[in-house]
Write a protein that holds these residues in place. Structure first.
Motif, PDB file in Angstrom:
ATOM      1  N   LYS A  21      32.297  52.361  -3.844  1.00 44.52           N
ATOM      2  CA  LYS A  21      32.595  53.416  -2.869  1.00 44.52           C
ATOM      3  C   LYS A  21      34.064  53.849  -2.935  1.00 44.52           C
ATOM      4  N   TYR A  55      19.744  52.121  17.373  1.00 48.57           N
ATOM      5  CA  TYR A  55      18.781  53.106  16.887  1.00 48.57           C
ATOM      6  C   TYR A  55      17.388  52.521  16.724  1.00 48.57           C
ATOM      7  N   LYS A  59      18.503  46.051  15.959  1.00 47.19           N
ATOM      8  CA  LYS A  59      19.674  46.548  15.230  1.00 47.19           C
ATOM      9  C   LYS A  59      20.918  46.348  16.090  1.00 47.19           C
ATOM     10  N   HIS A 162      30.824  51.604   3.931  1.00 51.63           N
ATOM     11  CA  HIS A 162      29.379  51.360   4.061  1.00 51.63           C
ATOM     12  C   HIS A 162      28.945  51.510   5.522  1.00 51.63           C
ATOM     13  N   HIS A 163      29.718  50.919   6.425  1.00 58.55           N
ATOM     14  CA  HIS A 163      29.343  50.987   7.844  1.00 58.55           C
ATOM     15  C   HIS A 163      29.607  52.363   8.454  1.00 58.55           C
ATOM     16  N   SER A 165      29.046  55.075   6.878  1.00 63.81           N
ATOM     17  CA  SER A 165      27.846  55.792   6.439  1.00 63.81           C
ATOM     18  C   SER A 165      26.657  55.467   7.344  1.00 63.81           C
ATOM     19  N   ILE A 166      26.479  54.211   7.672  1.00 68.37           N
ATOM     20  CA  ILE A 166      25.395  53.801   8.573  1.00 68.37           C
ATOM     21  C   ILE A 166      25.582  54.429   9.946  1.00 68.37           C
ATOM     22  N   ASN A 168      27.171  57.203  10.727  1.00 69.00           N
ATOM     23  CA  ASN A 168      26.865  58.642  10.642  1.00 69.00           C
ATOM     24  C   ASN A 168      25.381  58.911  10.494  1.00 69.00           C
ATOM     25  N   GLN A 169      24.683  58.060   9.781  1.00 69.18           N
ATOM     26  CA  GLN A 169      23.262  58.282   9.516  1.00 69.18           C
ATOM     27  C   GLN A 169      22.375  57.934  10.707  1.00 69.18           C
ATOM     28  N   PHE A 170      22.682  56.848  11.396  1.00 70.14           N
ATOM     29  CA  PHE A 170      21.756  56.344  12.419  1.00 70.14           C
ATOM     30  C   PHE A 170      22.259  56.357  13.866  1.00 70.14           C
ATOM     31  N   TYR A 171      23.552  56.485  14.065  1.00 69.66           N
ATOM     32  CA  TYR A 171      24.106  56.326  15.417  1.00 69.66           C
ATOM     33  C   TYR A 171      24.686  57.597  16.005  1.00 69.66           C
TER      34      TYR A 171
END
Length: 172
Positions: A21, A55, A59, A162-163, A165-166, A168-171
């Motif tokens: 990354k 989410y 989790k 990495h986090h 990205s998570i 932004n994607q799920f929260y």
């Protein structure tokens, strides 16, 4: 030292997912500094009500995720220090879910966690600034795999990315 100086086999394949990354021409200490500033600014934009959002059942919420990042930073700093100092003993892995479960993150505030992250990361920056090239290339055994101090240094900002990205994607 630049990320492009890392070689395959210097760290287990799993960790390349984090290291990849980071741009190839990235320098370690400046990357840690830039990543710190960007992550802190990102965290400050998260609305207060989102910090306890999950989410899906089971989790982590954002408080727990940031605490996980802080805990992991501390563990990686210890590992990098150990290898820089020629530790011969194998360092164990850790169960991140158990750490989160027992972290008390639910009793923390976003401001407190952000501040702690800044301090822990500043410690990492000072640690890596203090290492010679020889120290950075020293290797040891962590979690049943070979790792160099410098590879661990690049895992840290990659783990944060990495986090992000998570988040932004799920929260968010």
């Amino acid at each position: 030292m630049k990320k492009s100086e890392l070689v395959k086999g210097e760290i287990g394949d799993f960790y390349w997912g984090y290291i990849d990354k980071i741009p190839a021409d990235a320098e370690l200490v400046s990357t840690l500094k830039k990543n710190t500033a960007e992550f802190v600014e990102f965290l400050k934009t998260i609305p207060k009500e989102k910090w306890t959002y999950r989410y899906a059942a089971g989790k982590w919420d954002i408080l727990e995720m940031v605490q996980h990042i802080i805990d992991t930073e501390r563990i990686f700093q210890y590992r990098a220090l150990s290898f820089a100092r020629n530790e011969n003993g194998a360092l164990p892995g850790f169960d991140h879910d158990t750490y989160v479960l027992n972290s008390g993150a639910e009793n923390r505030t976003p401001v407190d966690l952000i501040h702690e992250f800044e301090i822990v990361r500043e410690s990492a920056i000072l640690l890596f600034k203090s290492m010679t090239n020889s120290m950075l290339t020293n290797t040891g055994n962590m979690n049943d795999m070979k790792a160099s101090a410098r590879a661990i240094g690049f895992i840290m900002p990659g783990h944060v990315l990495h986090h992000i990205s998570i988040l932004n994607q799920f929260y968010l």
